[in-house]
Design a protein around this motif. Structure first.
Motif, short mmCIF file in Angstrom:
data_model
loop_
_atom_site.label_atom_id
_atom_site.label_comp_id
_atom_site.label_asym_id
_atom_site.label_seq_id
_atom_site.Cartn_x
_atom_site.Cartn_y
_atom_site.Cartn_z
N MET A 1 0.84 -1.20 0.00
CA MET A 1 0.00 0.00 0.00
C MET A 1 0.87 1.25 0.00
O MET A 1 0.85 2.05 0.93
CB MET A 1 -0.95 -0.01 1.20
N GLN A 2 1.65 1.40 -1.05
CA GLN A 2 2.50 2.57 -1.21
C GLN A 2 2.07 3.36 -2.43
O GLN A 2 1.53 2.80 -3.39
CB GLN A 2 3.95 2.14 -1.33
N PHE A 3 2.30 4.63 -2.39
CA PHE A 3 1.96 5.51 -3.51
C PHE A 3 3.00 6.61 -3.61
O PHE A 3 3.73 6.89 -2.65
CB PHE A 3 0.56 6.11 -3.34
N THR A 4 3.07 7.22 -4.76
CA THR A 4 4.00 8.32 -4.98
C THR A 4 3.23 9.64 -4.98
O THR A 4 2.22 9.78 -5.69
CB THR A 4 4.73 8.17 -6.32
N GLN B 1 -12.79 -4.38 -3.83
CA GLN B 1 -12.51 -5.76 -3.48
C GLN B 1 -11.04 -5.92 -3.07
O GLN B 1 -10.16 -5.24 -3.60
CB GLN B 1 -12.83 -6.68 -4.67
N PRO B 2 -10.74 -6.81 -2.12
CA PRO B 2 -9.35 -7.01 -1.70
C PRO B 2 -8.44 -7.36 -2.86
O PRO B 2 -8.77 -8.18 -3.70
CB PRO B 2 -9.44 -8.16 -0.69
N GLY B 3 -7.30 -6.71 -2.94
CA GLY B 3 -6.34 -6.94 -4.00
C GLY B 3 -5.48 -5.71 -4.22
O GLY B 3 -5.84 -4.60 -3.81
N THR B 4 -4.35 -5.90 -4.86
CA THR B 4 -3.46 -4.79 -5.17
C THR B 4 -3.85 -4.17 -6.51
O THR B 4 -4.67 -4.71 -7.26
CB THR B 4 -2.00 -5.26 -5.22
N SER B 5 -3.27 -3.03 -6.84
CA SER B 5 -3.60 -2.34 -8.07
C SER B 5 -2.41 -1.52 -8.55
O SER B 5 -1.65 -0.98 -7.74
CB SER B 5 -4.81 -1.43 -7.87
N GLU B 6 -2.29 -1.42 -9.85
CA GLU B 6 -1.34 -0.49 -10.45
C GLU B 6 -1.92 0.92 -10.39
O GLU B 6 -3.13 1.09 -10.18
CB GLU B 6 -1.06 -0.88 -11.90
#
Length: 332
Positions: free
Chosen positions: A222-225, A258-263
């Motif tokens: 859960m990181q963002f720029t 929904q649970p999951g990662t994303s670009e």
């Protein structure tokens, strides 16, 4: 003497190992001491001031500890009896009680001042109109909505430099913690309520953002720029997002949640009032019967004041509630 030399060598080895570890970790772990905004700068100054006050006590105490251990160490062939002579010294009592009391008093005053100054809900002083960004923490991604601009992004935050940013934060899932270390301290995102945080970037750059709370399997992703750009570049970016991004629909949000990662993603439009509905979705109604098996409704929802034009699940029988108006979406 041999024992003393071995002890000194051991302590030197530990110090060298600690220094190597610090250098090997790079500057990433020290970015909180390289602020790029007024809030981060004030927090850094408070940390430095606190460390200085602590050193006023720690350095003399540690030095005296080392001197006492060395001065009164046991020596080979020492058969002298242990016969300490106890004396009272008012002067020494004043010194080792007075200095800590003064230090704690100064620290309390300074901390109280900075606590008021750094209130996250307190707007930043600026002649530039703030921009509102609505932040929603999901499993395991961040949704950023720009309600005044009608756009949204996932896992990327773009803001103009020298412009106050008013963050409204909530969660559609587990509680998390929103943090951009170089801009300011972290603040919780919690379902059923909205918190407020004001930050500002003083110069263009890319700054790490992250979730600082454990929320399950992919919490580390859960990181963002956070990209701080000039105002002209920000306006150009907004136009690009409106022209090229796809719309975020109600159905699209349900899939995104929904649970999951994303670009990183961009959306050219957002459903009106989506952030408020996310907050309201977890708000508890007065008089809700036990075992109510769906997201509770607010009083305004029950009287048709919210979510007009959207289909709602058929509610279970609810007890009568008084007709009350809400101005901020929270029950009191």
């Amino acid at each position: 003497m041999k024992n003393s030399a071995a002890f000194i060598r051991k302590m030197a080895s530990l110090g060298l190992l600690a220094a190597i570890t610090l250098l090997a970790s790079g500057c990433q772990s020290m970015i909180v001491f390289d602020p790029k905004g007024p809030v981060g700068a004030d927090q850094r100054d408070l940390i430095y001031f606190t460390m200085l006050l602590c050193l006023i006590i720690l350095v003399p105490v540690l030095a005296l500890t080392g001197w006492i251990v060395w001065r009164f160490r046991d020596k080979a062939g020492n058969d002298a009896p242990y016969q300490p002579k106890w004396e009272h010294s008012t002067k020494l009592e004043i010194i080792w009680w007075g200095i800590p009391i003064v230090v704690i008093g100064v620290l309390a005053i300074v901390t109280a001042k900075y606590t008021y100054k750094l209130d996250p809900a307190k707007p930043l002083a600026s002649e530039v109109k703030p921009i509102t960004v609505q932040v929603t923490s999901l499993d395991w991604k961040w949704l950023f909505q720009y309600p005044e601009l009608g756009i949204a992004t996932v896992n990327q935050l773009t803001i103009p430099e020298d412009t106050p940013i008013r963050f409204e934060l909530t969660s559609d899932g587990p509680m998390n913690s929103f943090w951009v270390p170089q801009l300011g301290g972290m603040i919780y995102t919690m379902s059923g309520m909205a918190t407020t945080l004001h930050l500002q970037a003083d110069e263009p750059g890319s700054y790490m953002g992250t979730g600082a709370n454990f929320t399950g399997r992919d919490f580390a992703k859960m990181q963002f720029t956070t990209k701080a750009v000039t105002r002209a570049e920000f306006d150009s970016w907004v136009k690009e997002v409106k022209a090229s991004g796809k719309a975020l629909t109600e159905e699209g949000y349900l899939q995104l949640a929904q649970p999951g990662t994303s670009e990183p993603l961009t959306f050219s439009s957002i459903p009106m009032g989506l952030f408020q509905r996310i907050v309201h979705g977890y708000s508890m109604s007065r008089g809700a019967p036990a075992g109510y098996n769906q997201k509770a409704k607010t009083l305004s929802d029950l009287h048709g004041e919210g979510d007009e034009g959207h289909e709602q699940p058929a509610p279970q029988p609810m007890p009568a509630v008084p007709n009350m108006n809400h101005t901020n979406g929270h029950n009191h």
